[in-house]
Design an enzyme around this catalytic site. Sequence first.
Site, PDB file in Angstrom:
ATOM      1  N   GLY A  69       0.759  -1.208   0.220  1.00 44.58           N
ATOM      2  CA  GLY A  69      -0.132  -0.111  -0.003  1.00 44.58           C
ATOM      3  C   GLY A  69       0.870   1.207  -0.013  1.00 44.58           C
ATOM      4  CB  SER A  70       3.815   2.259   1.884  1.00 46.92           C
ATOM      5  OG  SER A  70       3.437   2.130   3.212  1.00 46.92           O
ATOM      6  CG  ASN A 150      -5.063   3.821   8.967  1.00 52.60           C
ATOM      7  OD1 ASN A 150      -5.542   4.949   8.346  1.00 52.60           O
ATOM      8  ND2 ASN A 150      -4.040   3.922   9.990  1.00 52.60           N
ATOM      9  CB  SER A 198      -1.620  -3.242   1.291  1.00 57.41           C
ATOM     10  OG  SER A 198      -0.898  -4.096   1.985  1.00 57.41           O
ATOM     11  CB  CYS A 323       2.878   4.058  21.967  1.00 56.11           C
ATOM     12  SG  CYS A 323       1.768   2.591  21.292  1.00 56.11           S
TER      13      CYS A 323
HETATM   14  C1  LIG Z   1      -1.546  -0.634   6.104  1.00 59.68           C
HETATM   15  C2  LIG Z   1      -1.951   0.840   5.289  1.00 59.68           C
HETATM   16  C3  LIG Z   1      -1.055   1.188   4.178  1.00 59.68           C
HETATM   17  C4  LIG Z   1       0.372   0.830   4.064  1.00 59.68           C
HETATM   18  O1  LIG Z   1      -0.029  -0.533   3.406  1.00 59.68           O
HETATM   19  P1  LIG Z   1       1.492  -1.494   3.420  1.00 59.68           P
HETATM   20  O2  LIG Z   1       1.258  -2.423   2.549  1.00 59.68           O
HETATM   21  O3  LIG Z   1       1.920  -1.775   4.859  1.00 59.68           O
HETATM   22  O4  LIG Z   1       2.365  -0.393   2.961  1.00 59.68           O
HETATM   23  C5  LIG Z   1      -1.738   2.090   3.648  1.00 59.68           C
HETATM   24  N1  LIG Z   1      -2.546   2.960   3.999  1.00 59.68           N
HETATM   25  C6  LIG Z   1      -3.392   2.362   4.955  1.00 59.68           C
HETATM   26  C7  LIG Z   1      -4.969   3.142   4.951  1.00 59.68           C
HETATM   27  C8  LIG Z   1      -3.135   1.257   5.509  1.00 59.68           C
HETATM   28  O5  LIG Z   1      -3.930   0.975   6.565  1.00 59.68           O
END
Ligand SMILES: *Cc1c(COP(=O)(O)O)cnc(C)c1O
Length: 394
Positions: A69-70, A150, A198, A323
């Site tokens: 996702g990143s 999230n 992701s 944290c």
């Molecule tokens: C987990 C998450 C990401 C990052 O995804 P990765 O695959 O861990 O890099 C980006 N956006 C949201 C909303 C997420 O929950």
Amino acid sequence: MIYADNAATTKMSEAAKNTMFTLLEDAWGNPSSLYAHGQKAKEVLEKARLDVAALIGAQPNEIYFTSGGSEADNQAILSMAEAGKKLGKTHIVSTAFEHHAVLHTLKKLQKQGFEVTLLNVHEDGIVRPEELENALREDTCLVTVMYANNEIGTIQPIKEIGELCRRHKIPFHTDAVQAIGHIPIDVVRDNIDLLSASAHKFHGPKGVGFLYAKKGVKLSNLIEGGAQERGKRAGTENVAGIAAMAEALKEASTHMAENAAYVSRLRDRLIEGLSRIPHSALNGDRIRRLPGNVSFCFEGIEGESLLLLLDDKGIQASSGSACTSGSLDPSHVLLAIGRVHDVAHGSLRLTISEETSEGDVEQIISSVKEVVEYLRSFSPIWRELTAGKKQFIL
Ligand SMILES: *Cc1c(COP(=O)(O)O)cnc(C)c1O
């Protein structure tokens, strides 16, 4: 052990694991190689692309596999910024409660001279499309709004936002990482130009994801090299991981309605049980939220202590506060919905799945109740509140 942190990551499904194991044995060739073994891997890859595309209403040549996702968020935003700059458009509209993969990318662009408007998300954690429309300018080159948050799980009016972006001819990106596989998404119905996903948030493997980019949207490369992913993302593809992601998404989509019905029933029971704790409050809208998300603030306690004591009781959850990053600042999401610092510090995020049982939910309710009472029994802030030296907020 009760796992209630599915927004952080999910356990791989049996089907996804089996797909991955099988392909690690049977399709380890390089999909760019021309001999038979490479071509077998290529077939697996293209079948996964076909499946993923179909599940979100896209075309296969609109799917770009990434490391997660990143990476997809970074590529989507930086691509639109680069394309915008060429046209003299350097303004971006987003929200104050995006994931850091979005917010930090926007911060980087600000340092390069881009102007960023971060919209308020109100107490209910929902963006108002009319406010978004008011923020648009002649030089806006991108709107990026997450599908579902999230931390507090609120679902945004993505279709309406997509519609108005289309009307103003501004590219629209959505970080759909928390939503995909959990609620129905269709990039055509929702007027989405770019979407990030992701695998490990829907019972697929970590380190795999994809970027959907509508035909005609011009992507730039984050990673230069070979001509993989139609020249937009170099690097030999994680074939087994990608196929396992497609399998997980297929499974999640097939069972979406029944899973959502079951999980949201447990969620509602959790919300009801935790609401009985005095001076507590649900974060985000009660209805427009992900099936598995329960986010609360409890006045007079520290979220970190709550988490540690819950862990002792075998319950794995998360706090909204940062944290883990070693920072004492409360979560930017809770601040964005107007929680004051003291209250935001006492946060708890429980994210359940179809693997959670009714018994687990009752166990969580009684443990949280017990731990909150215990922590309040020696909390100096709680003492001030109960002595009337400080006003209760919740
Ligand atoms: C987990 C998450 C990401 C990052 O995804 P990765 O695959 O861990 O890099 C980006 N956006 C949201 C909303 C997420 O929950």
